[in-house]
Write a protein that holds these residues in place. Structure first.
Motif, PDB file in Angstrom:
ATOM      1  N   ALA A 238      35.325  58.562  36.547  1.00  0.00           N
ATOM      2  CA  ALA A 238      36.566  58.593  37.330  1.00  0.00           C
ATOM      3  C   ALA A 238      36.070  57.849  38.696  1.00  0.00           C
ATOM      4  O   ALA A 238      36.658  57.200  39.503  1.00  0.00           O
ATOM      5  N   PHE A 239      34.943  58.512  39.269  1.00  0.00           N
ATOM      6  CA  PHE A 239      34.190  57.740  40.353  1.00  0.00           C
ATOM      7  C   PHE A 239      33.875  56.332  40.213  1.00  0.00           C
ATOM      8  O   PHE A 239      34.387  55.676  41.283  1.00  0.00           O
ATOM      9  N   GLY A 240      33.462  55.937  39.164  1.00  0.00           N
ATOM     10  CA  GLY A 240      33.216  54.483  38.944  1.00  0.00           C
ATOM     11  C   GLY A 240      34.406  53.759  38.829  1.00  0.00           C
ATOM     12  O   GLY A 240      34.534  52.747  39.459  1.00  0.00           O
ATOM     13  N   ALA A 241      35.668  54.038  38.355  1.00  0.00           N
ATOM     14  CA  ALA A 241      36.633  53.546  38.457  1.00  0.00           C
ATOM     15  C   ALA A 241      37.327  53.266  39.666  1.00  0.00           C
ATOM     16  O   ALA A 241      37.681  52.270  40.219  1.00  0.00           O
ATOM     17  N   LEU A 242      37.344  54.403  40.556  1.00  0.00           N
ATOM     18  CA  LEU A 242      37.744  54.352  42.002  1.00  0.00           C
ATOM     19  C   LEU A 242      37.106  53.374  42.625  1.00  0.00           C
ATOM     20  O   LEU A 242      37.605  52.872  43.507  1.00  0.00           O
ATOM     21  N   ALA A 243      35.820  53.568  42.635  1.00  0.00           N
ATOM     22  CA  ALA A 243      34.871  52.863  43.312  1.00  0.00           C
ATOM     23  C   ALA A 243      35.257  51.287  43.236  1.00  0.00           C
ATOM     24  O   ALA A 243      34.875  50.604  44.124  1.00  0.00           O
ATOM     25  N   CYS A 244      35.418  50.987  41.939  1.00  0.00           N
ATOM     26  CA  CYS A 244      35.407  49.722  41.365  1.00  0.00           C
ATOM     27  C   CYS A 244      36.734  48.758  42.440  1.00  0.00           C
ATOM     28  O   CYS A 244      36.803  47.949  42.835  1.00  0.00           O
ATOM     29  N   VAL A 245      37.708  49.887  42.309  1.00  0.00           N
ATOM     30  CA  VAL A 245      39.036  49.318  42.963  1.00  0.00           C
ATOM     31  C   VAL A 245      38.744  49.324  44.466  1.00  0.00           C
ATOM     32  O   VAL A 245      39.228  48.227  45.218  1.00  0.00           O
ATOM     33  N   VAL A 246      37.909  50.136  45.109  1.00  0.00           N
ATOM     34  CA  VAL A 246      37.728  50.176  46.459  1.00  0.00           C
ATOM     35  C   VAL A 246      36.779  49.016  46.905  1.00  0.00           C
ATOM     36  O   VAL A 246      37.088  48.311  48.010  1.00  0.00           O
ATOM     37  N   LEU A 247      35.878  48.604  46.013  1.00  0.00           N
ATOM     38  CA  LEU A 247      35.047  47.594  46.193  1.00  0.00           C
ATOM     39  C   LEU A 247      35.487  45.939  46.418  1.00  0.00           C
ATOM     40  O   LEU A 247      35.461  45.153  47.191  1.00  0.00           O
ATOM     41  N   VAL A 248      36.685  45.972  45.489  1.00  0.00           N
ATOM     42  CA  VAL A 248      37.470  44.920  45.178  1.00  0.00           C
ATOM     43  C   VAL A 248      38.411  44.670  46.521  1.00  0.00           C
ATOM     44  O   VAL A 248      38.351  43.582  46.786  1.00  0.00           O
ATOM     45  N   ALA A 249      38.668  45.744  47.153  1.00  0.00           N
ATOM     46  CA  ALA A 249      39.369  45.763  48.488  1.00  0.00           C
ATOM     47  C   ALA A 249      38.764  45.335  49.390  1.00  0.00           C
ATOM     48  O   ALA A 249      39.192  44.712  50.554  1.00  0.00           O
ATOM     49  N   THR A 250      37.466  45.069  49.375  1.00  0.00           N
ATOM     50  CA  THR A 250      36.475  44.730  50.406  1.00  0.00           C
ATOM     51  C   THR A 250      36.042  43.478  50.382  1.00  0.00           C
ATOM     52  O   THR A 250      35.546  42.627  51.307  1.00  0.00           O
ATOM     53  N   LEU A 251      36.572  42.709  49.124  1.00  0.00           N
ATOM     54  CA  LEU A 251      36.130  41.305  49.143  1.00  0.00           C
ATOM     55  C   LEU A 251      36.931  40.334  49.881  1.00  0.00           C
ATOM     56  O   LEU A 251      38.187  40.844  50.432  1.00  0.00           O
ATOM     57  N   PRO A 252      36.535  39.109  50.342  1.00  0.00           N
ATOM     58  CA  PRO A 252      37.156  38.210  51.191  1.00  0.00           C
ATOM     59  C   PRO A 252      38.480  37.879  50.624  1.00  0.00           C
ATOM     60  O   PRO A 252      38.787  37.660  49.327  1.00  0.00           O
ATOM     61  N   PRO A 253      39.747  37.622  51.431  1.00  0.00           N
ATOM     62  CA  PRO A 253      40.790  37.411  50.865  1.00  0.00           C
ATOM     63  C   PRO A 253      40.941  36.116  49.954  1.00  0.00           C
ATOM     64  O   PRO A 253      41.635  36.200  48.800  1.00  0.00           O
ATOM     65  N   LEU A 254      40.156  35.159  50.252  1.00  0.00           N
ATOM     66  CA  LEU A 254      40.193  33.749  49.507  1.00  0.00           C
ATOM     67  C   LEU A 254      39.678  34.235  48.091  1.00  0.00           C
ATOM     68  O   LEU A 254      40.262  33.948  47.021  1.00  0.00           O
ATOM     69  N   SER A 255      38.381  34.847  47.861  1.00  0.00           N
ATOM     70  CA  SER A 255      37.929  35.272  46.597  1.00  0.00           C
ATOM     71  C   SER A 255      38.689  35.964  45.816  1.00  0.00           C
ATOM     72  O   SER A 255      39.069  35.927  44.658  1.00  0.00           O
ATOM     73  N   ALA A 256      39.528  36.864  46.591  1.00  0.00           N
ATOM     74  CA  ALA A 256      40.592  37.801  45.854  1.00  0.00           C
ATOM     75  C   ALA A 256      41.739  37.129  45.068  1.00  0.00           C
ATOM     76  O   ALA A 256      42.305  37.427  44.176  1.00  0.00           O
ATOM     77  N   GLY A 257      42.126  36.258  46.078  1.00  0.00           N
ATOM     78  CA  GLY A 257      43.135  35.230  45.850  1.00  0.00           C
ATOM     79  C   GLY A 257      43.065  34.409  44.589  1.00  0.00           C
ATOM     80  O   GLY A 257      43.711  34.334  43.580  1.00  0.00           O
ATOM     81  N   LEU A 258      41.914  33.727  44.532  1.00  0.00           N
ATOM     82  CA  LEU A 258      41.207  33.171  43.260  1.00  0.00           C
ATOM     83  C   LEU A 258      41.344  33.864  42.136  1.00  0.00           C
ATOM     84  O   LEU A 258      41.664  33.540  41.006  1.00  0.00           O
ATOM     85  N   GLY A 259      40.572  35.169  42.118  1.00  0.00           N
ATOM     86  CA  GLY A 259      40.387  35.983  41.262  1.00  0.00           C
ATOM     87  C   GLY A 259      41.874  36.588  40.549  1.00  0.00           C
ATOM     88  O   GLY A 259      42.060  36.144  39.422  1.00  0.00           O
ATOM     89  N   VAL A 260      42.797  36.658  41.280  1.00  0.00           N
ATOM     90  CA  VAL A 260      44.212  37.069  40.954  1.00  0.00           C
ATOM     91  C   VAL A 260      44.911  35.937  40.056  1.00  0.00           C
ATOM     92  O   VAL A 260      45.424  35.963  39.144  1.00  0.00           O
ATOM     93  N   ALA A 261      44.698  34.795  40.704  1.00  0.00           N
ATOM     94  CA  ALA A 261      45.252  33.508  39.960  1.00  0.00           C
ATOM     95  C   ALA A 261      44.656  33.116  38.730  1.00  0.00           C
ATOM     96  O   ALA A 261      45.268  32.783  37.682  1.00  0.00           O
ATOM     97  N   MET A 262      43.268  33.401  38.472  1.00  0.00           N
ATOM     98  CA  MET A 262      42.574  33.212  37.213  1.00  0.00           C
ATOM     99  C   MET A 262      43.001  34.060  36.310  1.00  0.00           C
ATOM    100  O   MET A 262      43.087  33.853  35.033  1.00  0.00           O
ATOM    101  N   PHE A 263      43.095  35.357  36.806  1.00  0.00           N
ATOM    102  CA  PHE A 263      43.637  36.210  35.811  1.00  0.00           C
ATOM    103  C   PHE A 263      45.197  36.204  35.146  1.00  0.00           C
ATOM    104  O   PHE A 263      45.313  36.306  34.104  1.00  0.00           O
TER     105      PHE A 263
END
Length: 415
Positions: free
Chosen positions: A377-402
Motif C-alpha cells: 500500500a505504501f509503495g503504490a501511494l509513493a509511486c503516485v506521489v513521485l509521479v506528481a513530482t516529475l516535470p510537466p513535460l515528462s508527465a505530458g509525454l508519458g500520458v501521451a505515450m500511454f
C-alpha cells in the motif's frame, strides 16, 4: 520433452544479484546527485532515504510476485494474472517505453564520458549495437560480462571515495549545509523521484524469472541482496559528495564525483572515475537490453505486441528478434533525444510499472504472501506521489505515450 520456445534456466542467485547490481549501479550514481542537490540541497539525504524506502516496497512486491510467477515478463505477467489483461498491458507498456528511453539515456551517458567532442551520438549507437550482439549470443554471456563491469565500477567508486576523503577539502560541516529541510518537503520528494531512477534496476531480476534456477528461492534473495548493497553504496557516495563540495557544489556540476575527486590529493583518480562512469553506463545498458527483450517476449506471447517478436533463437535461447528490434529503436532515440528528457520520460513509465506491481502484490492470497500488505500500500501511494513530482513535460509525454498504447490495443481487440 523440453519446449523449444522456452528460455533456459542457466542463472544462479549470484548471477541474478550481479545483473541487478549492474542495472542499479549504473550512470545514476555518477549523475543523479546533481539534480537531486538542486532540488533539495542537503535534503537529498532524506530524499535518498525516501527513494530507498519506495524501492524496498517495490522490491518486496516484485519478489513476492516473482516467487509465484517465475516466468519472463515481470509485472506485465503479474498484472495480467492478478488484475487482468489491461493492467498487465499498462505495466508492460510502461516498462517497454520507459526502459527503452532509459537505455538510450545510458548510451548517451557512456558517450558523454568516453567519446571525443562531436562523436557522442555515433559512439552511443556503436555501444548499443555491440551490447545487443552480446545479449544475442546468450544470457550466460550477459551475466559474465556484467560481472566484469560491476567489479570495474565498484573499484572506481572505491578509488573515488578514498581520493575525496584523503584530500584536504572534505569538511563534515558541509554535509548538512543550510539544513536538511531548507528546500522544503516538495524539494525532498522531487529529489526522491530523481534518485529513484538510479534504484530501479532490481526489476531486471524479476523479468528474467524464466532463466533463473530455483526462482522461488533465488529471485527474492537476489533482489534483497542487490538492493541492500546499492543503498549502502549510494549513501556513502552522497555523504562523500556533500562533504567535499557542499550542496551548492554538487548542484553546480553535471559530473560531481569527478569534480570532488579533483579537489583531493590524487589527481590521477579523475580519469579513473570518468572511466568508471563510462563502464557503469555500459553495465546498465547491457542489463536494460536483456530485461527489455524478456518483457517484449512476454507481451508478444500474449499478442500485446506483434507475434513475430516472441521467437526464441534455437541455439542461443534468447528472444533474438525482440532484442534486435529494441536495439534499432534505442539507436533511433539516441539520434534525436537529449539526456534529461530521456530520464524524465523513463521515470514516468517505470513508476507506473511499479504502481501496478504493488497493486498486484496487494491482491495475493495469504498462502502466497511473504511481506505485509502495508508495504505494498505504501509503495503504490509513493509511486503516485513521485509521479506528481516529475516535470510537466515528462508527465505530458508519458500520458501521451500511454494513450497511444491503450488506443492501439483497443483497436486490435475490436478487430
Amino acid at each position: 520433452m523440453s519446449n523449444p520456445q522456452a528460455l533456459a534456466r542457466r542463472l544462479g542467485t549470484f548471477d541474478a544479484v550481479v545483473i541487478g547490481l549492474g542495472s542499479m549501479i549504473g550512470a545514476g550514481v555518477f549523475a543523479a546527485f546533481t539534480p537531486a542537490a538542486a532540488a533539495a540541497g542537503s535534503g537529498l539525504l532524506l530524499g535518498l532515504v525516501v527513494a530507498a524506502a519506495v524501492a524496498f516496497c517495490n522490491a518486496t512486491s516484485s519478489a513476492q510476485l516473482a516467487a509465484v510467477y517465475p516466468t519472463s515478463g515481470g509485472t506485465y505477467i503479474y498484472g495480467r494474472e492478478r488484475l487482468g489483461p489491461w493492467a498487465g498491458f499498462v505495466a508492460g507498456w510502461g516498462f517497454v517505453i520507459g526502459k527503452t528511453a532509459s537505455a538510450a539515456a545510458m548510451a548517451m551517458t557512456f558517450a558523454a564520458y568516453a567519446a571525443p567532442a562531436g562523436w557522442e551520438r555515433p559512439v552511443a549507437i556503436a555501444a548499443v549495437v555491440v551490447l545487443a550482439v552480446v545479449n544475442y549470443h546468450g544470457v550466460t554471456r550477459t551475466a559474465g560480462l556484467t560481472r566484469v563491469l560491476v567489479l570495474a565500477v565498484l573499484v572506481a567508486l572505491a578509488i573515488a571515495v578514498a581520493a575525496c576523503w584523503g584530500g584536504s577539502s572534505p569538511a563534515p560541516g558541509n554535509i548538512l549545509g543550510d539544513g536538511l529541510l531548507a528546500h522544503g518537503w516538495y524539494g525532498i520528494l522531487q529529489s526522491s523521484g530523481l534518485l529513484f531512477f538510479a534504484f530501479a534496476g532490481y526489476a531486471r531480476i524479476a523479468t528474467m524469472g524464466e532463466e533463473v534456477r530455483d526462482p522461488r528461492r533465488a529471485i527474492p534473495r537476489a533482489i534483497g541482496i542487490a538492493l541492500g548493497i546499492t543503498v549502502v553504496l549510494y549513501a556513502v557516495i552522497a555523504v562523500t559528495l556533500l562533504a567535499a563540495l557542499g550542496p551548492d557544489g554538487v548542484a553546480g556540476t553535471p559530473t560531481p564525483l569527478a569534480v570532488a575527486v579533483g579537489t583531493g590529493s590524487l589527481p590521477w583518480a579523475v580519469p579513473v572515475v570518468r572511466a568508471g562512469a563510462a563502464v557503469a553506463a555500459l553495465g546498465a545498458l547491457l542489463a536494460l537490453i536483456a530485461g527489455l527483450g524478456r518483457t517484449t517476449l512476454a507481451m508478444a506471447r500474449h499478442h500485446d505486441l506483434p507475434r513475430w517478436l516472441a521467437a526464441v533463437h534455437p541455439r542461443y535461447r534468447v528472444p533474438h528478434r525482440a532484442e534486435v528490434a529494441l536495439a534499432v529503436v534505442i539507436c533511433m532515440i539516441v539520434t534525436v533525444a537529449d539526456l534529461r528528457g530521456a530520464i524524465g520520460f523513463s521515470s514516468f513509465g517505470v513508476l507506473i510499472y511499479y504502481l501496478v506491481a504493488n497493486i498486484a502484490a496487494f491482491t495475493q492470497p495469504a498462502e502466497d504472501r511473504k511481506y505485509p500488505k502495508a508495504l505494498q500500500a505504501f509503495g503504490a501511494l509513493a509511486c503516485v506521489v513521485l509521479v506528481a513530482t516529475l516535470p510537466p513535460l515528462s508527465a505530458g509525454l508519458g500520458v501521451a505515450m500511454f494513450a497511444v498504447g491503450i488506443i492501439l490495443r483497443a483497436v486490435r481487440i475490436n478487430r
